[in-house]
Scaffold this motif. Sequence first.
Motif, PDB file in Angstrom:
ATOM      1  N   THR A   1     -26.986 -22.967 -28.897  1.00 34.55           N
ATOM      2  CA  THR A   1     -26.930 -22.599 -30.311  1.00 34.55           C
ATOM      3  C   THR A   1     -27.589 -23.669 -31.172  1.00 34.55           C
ATOM      4  O   THR A   1     -28.415 -23.360 -32.047  1.00 34.55           O
ATOM      5  CB  THR A   1     -25.474 -22.396 -30.767  1.00 34.55           C
ATOM      6  OG1 THR A   1     -24.852 -21.435 -29.923  1.00 34.55           O
ATOM      7  CG2 THR A   1     -25.407 -21.926 -32.199  1.00 34.55           C
ATOM      8  N   MET A   2     -27.235 -24.927 -30.924  1.00 30.21           N
ATOM      9  CA  MET A   2     -27.827 -26.014 -31.715  1.00 30.21           C
ATOM     10  C   MET A   2     -29.336 -26.099 -31.514  1.00 30.21           C
ATOM     11  O   MET A   2     -30.076 -26.316 -32.471  1.00 30.21           O
ATOM     12  CB  MET A   2     -27.179 -27.346 -31.359  1.00 30.21           C
ATOM     13  CG  MET A   2     -25.833 -27.524 -31.999  1.00 30.21           C
ATOM     14  SD  MET A   2     -25.239 -29.205 -31.941  1.00 30.21           S
ATOM     15  CE  MET A   2     -26.535 -30.106 -32.715  1.00 30.21           C
ATOM     16  N   LEU A   3     -29.791 -25.908 -30.291  1.00 25.53           N
ATOM     17  CA  LEU A   3     -31.225 -25.944 -30.012  1.00 25.53           C
ATOM     18  C   LEU A   3     -31.937 -24.824 -30.762  1.00 25.53           C
ATOM     19  O   LEU A   3     -32.988 -25.046 -31.374  1.00 25.53           O
ATOM     20  CB  LEU A   3     -31.466 -25.832 -28.504  1.00 25.53           C
ATOM     21  CG  LEU A   3     -32.917 -25.872 -28.042  1.00 25.53           C
ATOM     22  CD1 LEU A   3     -33.529 -27.229 -28.370  1.00 25.53           C
ATOM     23  CD2 LEU A   3     -32.991 -25.594 -26.557  1.00 25.53           C
TER      24      LEU A   3
ATOM     25  N   LEU B   1     -14.487 -22.961 -17.853  1.00 25.85           N
ATOM     26  CA  LEU B   1     -14.946 -22.372 -19.109  1.00 25.85           C
ATOM     27  C   LEU B   1     -15.416 -23.441 -20.096  1.00 25.85           C
ATOM     28  O   LEU B   1     -16.245 -23.166 -20.962  1.00 25.85           O
ATOM     29  CB  LEU B   1     -13.838 -21.533 -19.738  1.00 25.85           C
ATOM     30  CG  LEU B   1     -13.471 -20.262 -18.977  1.00 25.85           C
ATOM     31  CD1 LEU B   1     -12.230 -19.620 -19.573  1.00 25.85           C
ATOM     32  CD2 LEU B   1     -14.633 -19.290 -18.989  1.00 25.85           C
ATOM     33  N   ARG B   2     -14.896 -24.669 -19.976  1.00 21.58           N
ATOM     34  CA  ARG B   2     -15.275 -25.736 -20.912  1.00 21.58           C
ATOM     35  C   ARG B   2     -16.747 -26.130 -20.776  1.00 21.58           C
ATOM     36  O   ARG B   2     -17.443 -26.220 -21.789  1.00 21.58           O
ATOM     37  CB  ARG B   2     -14.391 -26.965 -20.722  1.00 21.58           C
ATOM     38  CG  ARG B   2     -13.001 -27.012 -21.314  1.00 21.58           C
ATOM     39  CD  ARG B   2     -12.398 -25.738 -21.689  1.00 21.58           C
ATOM     40  NE  ARG B   2     -11.039 -25.875 -22.207  1.00 21.58           N
ATOM     41  CZ  ARG B   2     -10.058 -25.084 -21.863  1.00 21.58           C
ATOM     42  NH1 ARG B   2     -10.239 -24.130 -20.978  1.00 21.58           N
ATOM     43  NH2 ARG B   2      -8.867 -25.209 -22.406  1.00 21.58           N
ATOM     44  N   PRO B   3     -17.279 -26.360 -19.571  1.00 26.95           N
ATOM     45  CA  PRO B   3     -18.710 -26.666 -19.470  1.00 26.95           C
ATOM     46  C   PRO B   3     -19.597 -25.496 -19.905  1.00 26.95           C
ATOM     47  O   PRO B   3     -20.657 -25.710 -20.488  1.00 26.95           O
ATOM     48  CB  PRO B   3     -18.921 -26.984 -17.987  1.00 26.95           C
ATOM     49  CG  PRO B   3     -17.584 -27.288 -17.443  1.00 26.95           C
ATOM     50  CD  PRO B   3     -16.592 -26.570 -18.286  1.00 26.95           C
ATOM     51  N   VAL B   4     -19.154 -24.272 -19.642  1.00 29.35           N
ATOM     52  CA  VAL B   4     -19.917 -23.110 -20.101  1.00 29.35           C
ATOM     53  C   VAL B   4     -19.945 -23.088 -21.630  1.00 29.35           C
ATOM     54  O   VAL B   4     -20.976 -22.803 -22.247  1.00 29.35           O
ATOM     55  CB  VAL B   4     -19.329 -21.800 -19.525  1.00 29.35           C
ATOM     56  CG1 VAL B   4     -20.013 -20.586 -20.115  1.00 29.35           C
ATOM     57  CG2 VAL B   4     -19.432 -21.802 -18.011  1.00 29.35           C
ATOM     58  N   LEU B   5     -18.824 -23.408 -22.248  1.00 31.37           N
ATOM     59  CA  LEU B   5     -18.765 -23.488 -23.708  1.00 31.37           C
ATOM     60  C   LEU B   5     -19.691 -24.584 -24.222  1.00 31.37           C
ATOM     61  O   LEU B   5     -20.401 -24.390 -25.218  1.00 31.37           O
ATOM     62  CB  LEU B   5     -17.322 -23.737 -24.161  1.00 31.37           C
ATOM     63  CG  LEU B   5     -17.079 -23.901 -25.661  1.00 31.37           C
ATOM     64  CD1 LEU B   5     -17.573 -22.691 -26.434  1.00 31.37           C
ATOM     65  CD2 LEU B   5     -15.601 -24.152 -25.919  1.00 31.37           C
ATOM     66  N   ALA B   6     -19.729 -25.718 -23.558  1.00 31.94           N
ATOM     67  CA  ALA B   6     -20.616 -26.815 -23.973  1.00 31.94           C
ATOM     68  C   ALA B   6     -22.084 -26.389 -23.905  1.00 31.94           C
ATOM     69  O   ALA B   6     -22.874 -26.704 -24.805  1.00 31.94           O
ATOM     70  CB  ALA B   6     -20.373 -28.047 -23.104  1.00 31.94           C
TER      71      ALA B   6
ATOM     72  N   THR C   1     -14.880 -28.706 -30.360  1.00 33.25           N
ATOM     73  CA  THR C   1     -14.688 -27.338 -29.874  1.00 33.25           C
ATOM     74  C   THR C   1     -14.421 -27.326 -28.378  1.00 33.25           C
ATOM     75  O   THR C   1     -13.549 -26.615 -27.899  1.00 33.25           O
ATOM     76  CB  THR C   1     -15.921 -26.470 -30.202  1.00 33.25           C
ATOM     77  OG1 THR C   1     -16.117 -26.450 -31.611  1.00 33.25           O
ATOM     78  CG2 THR C   1     -15.751 -25.062 -29.693  1.00 33.25           C
ATOM     79  N   VAL C   2     -15.183 -28.116 -27.643  1.00 30.78           N
ATOM     80  CA  VAL C   2     -14.976 -28.181 -26.192  1.00 30.78           C
ATOM     81  C   VAL C   2     -13.634 -28.831 -25.875  1.00 30.78           C
ATOM     82  O   VAL C   2     -12.917 -28.385 -24.974  1.00 30.78           O
ATOM     83  CB  VAL C   2     -16.134 -28.944 -25.506  1.00 30.78           C
ATOM     84  CG1 VAL C   2     -15.857 -29.147 -24.030  1.00 30.78           C
ATOM     85  CG2 VAL C   2     -17.445 -28.192 -25.691  1.00 30.78           C
TER      86      VAL C   2
ATOM     87  N   ALA D   1     -22.787 -16.347 -27.418  1.00 35.49           N
ATOM     88  CA  ALA D   1     -22.187 -16.965 -26.234  1.00 35.49           C
ATOM     89  C   ALA D   1     -21.104 -17.956 -26.635  1.00 35.49           C
ATOM     90  O   ALA D   1     -20.048 -18.031 -25.989  1.00 35.49           O
ATOM     91  CB  ALA D   1     -23.260 -17.655 -25.401  1.00 35.49           C
ATOM     92  N   THR D   2     -21.328 -18.690 -27.715  1.00 33.65           N
ATOM     93  CA  THR D   2     -20.313 -19.624 -28.206  1.00 33.65           C
ATOM     94  C   THR D   2     -19.059 -18.873 -28.621  1.00 33.65           C
ATOM     95  O   THR D   2     -17.939 -19.258 -28.267  1.00 33.65           O
ATOM     96  CB  THR D   2     -20.859 -20.440 -29.396  1.00 33.65           C
ATOM     97  OG1 THR D   2     -21.954 -21.237 -28.940  1.00 33.65           O
ATOM     98  CG2 THR D   2     -19.792 -21.331 -29.998  1.00 33.65           C
TER      99      THR D   2
END
Length: 143
Positions: free
Chosen positions: A31-33, A20-25, A56-57, A96-97
């Motif tokens: 979001t930033m993009l 779940l951590r890489p998916v969160l990243a 957050t990650v 998604a975040t």
Amino acid sequence: MTAAAVPPGALGPVLPGWALRPVLAVALAVTMLGVAGWASASPFALLVAALIGVSTVALPASHAATAFLAVCALCGLAADGAITGWLSLAVLGAHATHVTAALAAVVPVRARVERAALLPTLRRFAMAQAAGQLLVLLAWAVS
């Protein structure tokens, strides 16, 4: 192996909790993009968002995801009011975040998560995104 073939008490196909951590990243990056493309955010604000995103990650159970989304929302307030395709990406990334951070906050890194347990969340995400993206398209059409 189908769900019917899994004996009672046994797990079906699973994902490791750390996945779940890489998916969160990725959700944070999307979001930033989207925010960077849509709003005229300062590089400093984007750097702050990136640093909060890293925390957050690292600590998804903290309030860092809330701070990240707040910074992104404040950057969105700086937008010139034009609805563009970047807003669609920002809406997707923010949702998604939110969803992924909530899951990562309650799933330990060493746990195993049954894929079937994630399906209701995925369905709700898809339905909410369909509605949200439709609203963005309608706003884009009338602007």
